[in-house]
Write a protein that holds these residues in place. Structure first.
Motif, PDB file in Angstrom:
ATOM      1  N   ASN A  44     -41.735  -9.999  13.006  1.00  0.00           N
ATOM      2  CA  ASN A  44     -42.267  -9.751  11.665  1.00  0.00           C
ATOM      3  C   ASN A  44     -43.442  -8.784  11.710  1.00  0.00           C
ATOM      4  OD1 ASN A  44     -40.434 -11.414  10.366  1.00  0.00           O
ATOM      5  ND2 ASN A  44     -41.763 -13.206  10.480  1.00  0.00           N
ATOM      6  N   LEU A  45     -44.320  -8.937  12.679  1.00  0.00           N
ATOM      7  CA  LEU A  45     -45.467  -8.047  12.812  1.00  0.00           C
ATOM      8  C   LEU A  45     -45.021  -6.619  13.127  1.00  0.00           C
ATOM      9  CD1 LEU A  45     -48.496  -7.588  12.865  1.00  0.00           C
ATOM     10  CD2 LEU A  45     -48.498  -8.310  15.245  1.00  0.00           C
ATOM     11  N   VAL A  46     -44.077  -6.476  14.034  1.00  0.00           N
ATOM     12  CA  VAL A  46     -43.557  -5.150  14.373  1.00  0.00           C
ATOM     13  C   VAL A  46     -42.925  -4.516  13.133  1.00  0.00           C
ATOM     14  CG1 VAL A  46     -41.774  -3.936  15.687  1.00  0.00           C
ATOM     15  CG2 VAL A  46     -43.259  -5.577  16.833  1.00  0.00           C
ATOM     16  N   GLY A  47     -42.194  -5.296  12.362  1.00  0.00           N
ATOM     17  CA  GLY A  47     -41.594  -4.781  11.136  1.00  0.00           C
ATOM     18  C   GLY A  47     -42.633  -4.283  10.151  1.00  0.00           C
ATOM     19  N   GLN A  48     -43.716  -5.024  10.010  1.00  0.00           N
ATOM     20  CA  GLN A  48     -44.797  -4.596   9.119  1.00  0.00           C
ATOM     21  C   GLN A  48     -45.459  -3.323   9.623  1.00  0.00           C
ATOM     22  OE1 GLN A  48     -47.343  -8.078   8.852  1.00  0.00           O
ATOM     23  NE2 GLN A  48     -46.688  -8.394   6.743  1.00  0.00           N
ATOM     24  N   LEU A  49     -45.728  -3.272  10.911  1.00  0.00           N
ATOM     25  CA  LEU A  49     -46.402  -2.103  11.472  1.00  0.00           C
ATOM     26  C   LEU A  49     -45.510  -0.868  11.424  1.00  0.00           C
ATOM     27  CD1 LEU A  49     -48.283  -3.700  14.490  1.00  0.00           C
ATOM     28  CD2 LEU A  49     -49.259  -2.911  12.328  1.00  0.00           C
ATOM     29  N   ASP A  50     -44.199  -1.058  11.539  1.00  0.00           N
ATOM     30  CA  ASP A  50     -43.280   0.074  11.442  1.00  0.00           C
ATOM     31  C   ASP A  50     -43.289   0.692  10.053  1.00  0.00           C
ATOM     32  OD1 ASP A  50     -42.530  -0.062  14.087  1.00  0.00           O
ATOM     33  OD2 ASP A  50     -40.670  -1.166  13.708  1.00  0.00           O
ATOM     34  N   ASN A  51     -43.713  -0.064   9.058  1.00  0.00           N
ATOM     35  CA  ASN A  51     -43.760   0.428   7.680  1.00  0.00           C
ATOM     36  C   ASN A  51     -45.195   0.650   7.194  1.00  0.00           C
ATOM     37  OD1 ASN A  51     -40.911   0.428   7.078  1.00  0.00           O
ATOM     38  ND2 ASN A  51     -41.045  -1.787   7.255  1.00  0.00           N
ATOM     39  N   THR A  52     -46.121   0.845   8.133  1.00  0.00           N
ATOM     40  CA  THR A  52     -47.526   1.021   7.793  1.00  0.00           C
ATOM     41  C   THR A  52     -47.932   2.477   7.990  1.00  0.00           C
ATOM     42  OG1 THR A  52     -48.035  -1.244   8.469  1.00  0.00           O
ATOM     43  CG2 THR A  52     -49.879   0.289   8.349  1.00  0.00           C
ATOM     44  N   TYR A  53     -48.676   2.986   7.035  1.00  0.00           N
ATOM     45  CA  TYR A  53     -49.171   4.357   7.090  1.00  0.00           C
ATOM     46  C   TYR A  53     -50.686   4.347   6.950  1.00  0.00           C
ATOM     47  CZ  TYR A  53     -44.369   5.876   6.410  1.00  0.00           C
ATOM     48  OH  TYR A  53     -43.034   6.091   6.573  1.00  0.00           O
ATOM     49  N   ILE A  54     -51.327   5.343   7.566  1.00  0.00           N
ATOM     50  CA  ILE A  54     -52.774   5.528   7.437  1.00  0.00           C
ATOM     51  C   ILE A  54     -52.984   6.630   6.410  1.00  0.00           C
ATOM     52  CG2 ILE A  54     -54.884   6.241   8.609  1.00  0.00           C
ATOM     53  CD1 ILE A  54     -53.588   5.168  11.221  1.00  0.00           C
ATOM     54  N   LEU A  55     -53.789   6.349   5.413  1.00  0.00           N
ATOM     55  CA  LEU A  55     -54.103   7.339   4.388  1.00  0.00           C
ATOM     56  C   LEU A  55     -55.402   8.029   4.784  1.00  0.00           C
ATOM     57  CD1 LEU A  55     -53.362   8.579   1.681  1.00  0.00           C
ATOM     58  CD2 LEU A  55     -54.633   6.747   0.564  1.00  0.00           C
ATOM     59  N   ARG A  56     -55.322   9.312   5.084  1.00  0.00           N
ATOM     60  CA  ARG A  56     -56.470  10.097   5.511  1.00  0.00           C
ATOM     61  C   ARG A  56     -57.295  10.529   4.294  1.00  0.00           C
ATOM     62  NH1 ARG A  56     -57.088   8.910  10.676  1.00  0.00           N
ATOM     63  NH2 ARG A  56     -55.143   9.096  11.781  1.00  0.00           N
ATOM     64  N   PRO A  57     -58.582  10.848   4.499  1.00  0.00           N
ATOM     65  CA  PRO A  57     -59.440  11.271   3.385  1.00  0.00           C
ATOM     66  C   PRO A  57     -58.922  12.503   2.633  1.00  0.00           C
ATOM     67  CG  PRO A  57     -60.780  10.764   5.294  1.00  0.00           C
ATOM     68  CD  PRO A  57     -59.345  10.702   5.749  1.00  0.00           C
ATOM     69  N   ASP A  58     -58.166  13.354   3.321  1.00  0.00           N
ATOM     70  CA  ASP A  58     -57.644  14.544   2.637  1.00  0.00           C
ATOM     71  C   ASP A  58     -56.368  14.241   1.846  1.00  0.00           C
ATOM     72  OD1 ASP A  58     -55.776  14.230   4.637  1.00  0.00           O
ATOM     73  OD2 ASP A  58     -56.070  16.202   5.534  1.00  0.00           O
ATOM     74  N   GLY A  59     -55.934  12.992   1.840  1.00  0.00           N
ATOM     75  CA  GLY A  59     -54.777  12.587   1.043  1.00  0.00           C
ATOM     76  C   GLY A  59     -53.474  12.547   1.803  1.00  0.00           C
ATOM     77  N   THR A  60     -53.469  12.955   3.067  1.00  0.00           N
ATOM     78  CA  THR A  60     -52.231  12.932   3.841  1.00  0.00           C
ATOM     79  C   THR A  60     -51.975  11.530   4.377  1.00  0.00           C
ATOM     80  OG1 THR A  60     -53.380  13.561   5.866  1.00  0.00           O
ATOM     81  CG2 THR A  60     -52.454  15.350   4.533  1.00  0.00           C
ATOM     82  N   LYS A  61     -50.698  11.236   4.571  1.00  0.00           N
ATOM     83  CA  LYS A  61     -50.296   9.961   5.157  1.00  0.00           C
ATOM     84  C   LYS A  61     -49.827  10.192   6.574  1.00  0.00           C
ATOM     85  CE  LYS A  61     -48.583   7.756   0.953  1.00  0.00           C
ATOM     86  NZ  LYS A  61     -47.394   7.162   0.326  1.00  0.00           N
ATOM     87  N   GLU A  62     -50.213   9.275   7.452  1.00  0.00           N
ATOM     88  CA  GLU A  62     -49.783   9.364   8.847  1.00  0.00           C
ATOM     89  C   GLU A  62     -49.187   8.025   9.250  1.00  0.00           C
ATOM     90  OE1 GLU A  62     -51.870   9.701  13.209  1.00  0.00           O
ATOM     91  OE2 GLU A  62     -52.889  10.590  11.510  1.00  0.00           O
ATOM     92  N   LYS A  63     -47.979   8.053   9.772  1.00  0.00           N
ATOM     93  CA  LYS A  63     -47.318   6.826  10.209  1.00  0.00           C
ATOM     94  C   LYS A  63     -48.046   6.266  11.431  1.00  0.00           C
ATOM     95  CE  LYS A  63     -42.731   4.985  10.973  1.00  0.00           C
ATOM     96  NZ  LYS A  63     -42.767   3.975   9.956  1.00  0.00           N
ATOM     97  N   VAL A  64     -48.211   4.974  11.487  1.00  0.00           N
ATOM     98  CA  VAL A  64     -48.841   4.332  12.626  1.00  0.00           C
ATOM     99  C   VAL A  64     -47.926   4.490  13.837  1.00  0.00           C
ATOM    100  CG1 VAL A  64     -49.610   2.120  13.569  1.00  0.00           C
ATOM    101  CG2 VAL A  64     -50.071   2.672  11.199  1.00  0.00           C
ATOM    102  N   GLN A  65     -48.504   4.936  14.948  1.00  0.00           N
ATOM    103  CA  GLN A  65     -47.737   5.150  16.176  1.00  0.00           C
ATOM    104  C   GLN A  65     -47.997   4.016  17.157  1.00  0.00           C
ATOM    105  OE1 GLN A  65     -45.660   7.866  16.652  1.00  0.00           O
ATOM    106  NE2 GLN A  65     -46.106   8.304  14.486  1.00  0.00           N
ATOM    107  N   ARG A  66     -46.977   3.699  17.946  1.00  0.00           N
ATOM    108  CA  ARG A  66     -47.138   2.685  18.985  1.00  0.00           C
ATOM    109  C   ARG A  66     -47.884   3.286  20.170  1.00  0.00           C
ATOM    110  NH1 ARG A  66     -42.200  -1.373  19.694  1.00  0.00           N
ATOM    111  NH2 ARG A  66     -41.689  -1.633  17.514  1.00  0.00           N
ATOM    112  N   LYS A  67     -48.760   2.480  20.760  1.00  0.00           N
ATOM    113  CA  LYS A  67     -49.448   2.910  21.970  1.00  0.00           C
ATOM    114  C   LYS A  67     -48.509   2.738  23.146  1.00  0.00           C
ATOM    115  CE  LYS A  67     -54.261   2.217  20.873  1.00  0.00           C
ATOM    116  NZ  LYS A  67     -55.494   1.612  21.327  1.00  0.00           N
ATOM    117  N   LYS A  68     -48.657   3.629  24.111  1.00  0.00           N
ATOM    118  CA  LYS A  68     -47.803   3.545  25.295  1.00  0.00           C
ATOM    119  C   LYS A  68     -48.542   2.986  26.446  1.00  0.00           C
ATOM    120  CE  LYS A  68     -44.946   7.294  23.766  1.00  0.00           C
ATOM    121  NZ  LYS A  68     -44.405   8.581  23.994  1.00  0.00           N
TER     122      LYS A  68
END
Length: 68
Positions: A44-68
């Motif tokens: 469930n947590l992985v599913g939530q994180l896969d659908n999570t985006y970071i909203l940057r101050p300039d208005g762009t969205k960035e998908k959360v990436q997995r750490k390696k």
């Protein structure tokens, strides 16, 4: 088995372990049910994180990436 049933059975076994102890079969069942529960929470947590985006101050969205 539904997750509600898994949690209920884990709770029953936890109460029994606290009051009178568990047999080897019950201990094995408890361990198996705990693993099912933990795997479900992780999925469930992985599913939530896969659908999570970071909203940057300039208005762009960035998908959360997995750490390696």
């Amino acid at each position: 088995m539904k997750m509600d049933e898994v949690v209920a059975r884990i709770n029953v076994l936890a109460r029994k372990a606290k009051n009178e102890g568990l047999t080897e079969e019950e201990t094995a069942e408890r361990d198996k049910l705990r693993r099912i529960y933990i795997d479900s929470v992780k999925a469930n947590l992985v599913g939530q994180l896969d659908n999570t985006y970071i909203l940057r101050p300039d208005g762009t969205k960035e998908k959360v990436q997995r750490k390696k």
